[in-house]
Enzyme design. Sequence first.
Site, PDB file in Angstrom:
ATOM      1  N   ASN A 108      41.720  41.797  31.001  1.00 26.66           N
ATOM      2  CA  ASN A 108      41.154  40.773  31.881  1.00 26.66           C
ATOM      3  C   ASN A 108      41.958  40.568  33.161  1.00 26.66           C
ATOM      4  OD1 ASN A 108      39.503  38.134  32.357  1.00 26.66           O
ATOM      5  ND2 ASN A 108      41.633  37.450  32.332  1.00 26.66           N
TER       6      ASN A 108
ATOM      7  N   TYR B 178      38.255  46.392  45.074  1.00 25.95           N
ATOM      8  CA  TYR B 178      37.862  45.724  43.828  1.00 25.95           C
ATOM      9  C   TYR B 178      36.669  46.440  43.186  1.00 25.95           C
ATOM     10  CZ  TYR B 178      36.590  41.618  40.919  1.00 25.95           C
ATOM     11  OH  TYR B 178      36.281  40.760  39.891  1.00 25.95           O
TER      12      TYR B 178
ATOM     13  N   ALA C 225      35.646  49.569  43.609  1.00 29.62           N
ATOM     14  CA  ALA C 225      36.009  50.894  43.114  1.00 29.62           C
ATOM     15  C   ALA C 225      36.720  50.799  41.771  1.00 29.62           C
ATOM     16  CB  ALA C 225      36.900  51.602  44.134  1.00 29.62           C
ATOM     17  N   ALA C 226      37.640  49.834  41.664  1.00 30.45           N
ATOM     18  CA  ALA C 226      38.364  49.651  40.403  1.00 30.45           C
ATOM     19  C   ALA C 226      37.430  49.238  39.282  1.00 30.45           C
ATOM     20  CB  ALA C 226      39.469  48.615  40.592  1.00 30.45           C
ATOM     21  N   LYS C 227      36.524  48.313  39.593  1.00 31.15           N
ATOM     22  CA  LYS C 227      35.645  47.774  38.546  1.00 31.15           C
ATOM     23  C   LYS C 227      34.638  48.807  38.057  1.00 31.15           C
ATOM     24  CE  LYS C 227      37.211  43.600  37.998  1.00 31.15           C
ATOM     25  NZ  LYS C 227      37.987  43.324  36.756  1.00 31.15           N
TER      26      LYS C 227
ATOM     27  N   LEU D 263      39.155  32.819  33.031  1.00 30.36           N
ATOM     28  CA  LEU D 263      38.467  33.495  31.934  1.00 30.36           C
ATOM     29  C   LEU D 263      39.423  33.908  30.824  1.00 30.36           C
ATOM     30  CD1 LEU D 263      35.967  35.769  33.898  1.00 30.36           C
ATOM     31  CD2 LEU D 263      35.349  33.980  32.259  1.00 30.36           C
TER      32      LEU D 263
ATOM     33  N   ARG E  38      39.738  30.973  39.745  1.00 34.34           N
ATOM     34  CA  ARG E  38      40.514  31.029  40.987  1.00 34.34           C
ATOM     35  C   ARG E  38      39.948  32.087  41.936  1.00 34.34           C
ATOM     36  NH1 ARG E  38      46.735  31.979  40.218  1.00 34.34           N
ATOM     37  NH2 ARG E  38      45.961  33.676  38.927  1.00 34.34           N
TER      38      ARG E  38
ATOM     39  N   ASP F 100      50.319  36.967  30.766  1.00 36.68           N
ATOM     40  CA  ASP F 100      50.054  36.587  32.152  1.00 36.68           C
ATOM     41  C   ASP F 100      51.320  36.759  32.975  1.00 36.68           C
ATOM     42  OD1 ASP F 100      47.511  34.859  33.443  1.00 36.68           O
ATOM     43  OD2 ASP F 100      49.367  34.788  34.594  1.00 36.68           O
TER      44      ASP F 100
ATOM     45  N   VAL G  76      50.926  44.317  34.046  1.00 41.64           N
ATOM     46  CA  VAL G  76      50.110  45.375  33.451  1.00 41.64           C
ATOM     47  C   VAL G  76      50.199  46.685  34.218  1.00 41.64           C
ATOM     48  CG1 VAL G  76      48.512  43.762  32.346  1.00 41.64           C
ATOM     49  CG2 VAL G  76      48.006  44.638  34.664  1.00 41.64           C
TER      50      VAL G  76
ATOM     51  N   SER H  93      32.616  44.113  37.056  1.00 38.78           N
ATOM     52  CA  SER H  93      32.077  43.100  37.953  1.00 38.78           C
ATOM     53  C   SER H  93      30.831  43.641  38.631  1.00 38.78           C
ATOM     54  CB  SER H  93      33.117  42.729  39.013  1.00 38.78           C
ATOM     55  OG  SER H  93      32.532  41.935  40.036  1.00 38.78           O
TER      56      SER H  93
END
Length: 307
Positions: A101, A166, A168-170, A20, A201, A39, A75, A153
């Site tokens: 992202n 994932y 919880a973070a999102k 993405l 991926r 990246d 990051v 997400s």
Amino acid sequence: MSEIRFDGRVAIVTGAGAGLGRSHALALARCGAKVVVNDLGGSVSGEGGSISAAEAVVREITGAGGEAMAHGANVTRPGEVQDMVEGALKRWGKVDILVNNAGILRDKSFAKMELEDFRAVVDVHLMGSVNCTKAVWEPMREAGYGRVVMTSSSSGIYGNFGQSNYGAAKMGLVGLMNVLHLEGQKYGIKVNTLSPTALTRMTEGLIPEEAARLMTVEAVTAGLLYLVSEDGPARTILCAGAGGYAATKIYETPGIYLPPEDQTPENVAKNFARIVSAEGQQEFEQGGQQTFKFVEYAARHFGVKLG
């Protein structure tokens, strides 16, 4: 409607070496933006690192006549992120757009998950977005313009087995958007959230081949470009995938009021169907609205005049 362009704008896209992020970076460049392609170049689970993926995307952009620079900032490390932002400011004088992202996956059921894997995913998705947004926030405030997108997400908004870290973070990113929307709006900064579904991926092997062919990254990027455009929305959770676009909204039901003598767990249970009834539900824009609603209920009961 006029064509959406980004001529003269400077954008940073994290996790832009593949999937993405790569699609976002290429599309922004095609529409005239100067792009920082960030990246770390690690694996899906966050191990390793190489700037080669980011440099490859830069070559695609410059080969097509655009302007771009690569940066391998991790990051989760504020110093590296600050160096990336300072590099963009030195080269182009501003940062107009930030697309958060970058992400990793370390899926396991909560019972089997190590706390290290929980923390690592939260650090990249949530704290990584915090670090990047913090680094561009003051330049955007000073310029009186900014467009920031968080990447959430459905795993966070609705839940998905084996992705407690994932998810919880999102969902945390939605809360971050809500607050930064309030703090940034008077400075011309619009903050939104993208909730994508695409073949990347991270989803490879999880989606049937027939469905995967429909889930192009370009379909998601079309929504992203609108979110970061000059006339784009604010405080919106845009869901995008396979050509479908929708918005997720959080509503609060009217609920009920119980006077002090009736404020018992038994009465909460007795009235629970009314408490969760969606009839008359509202979308609030800040937390104080809930407080005011409940206080108004109580004030009416006691005959207290507010204000």
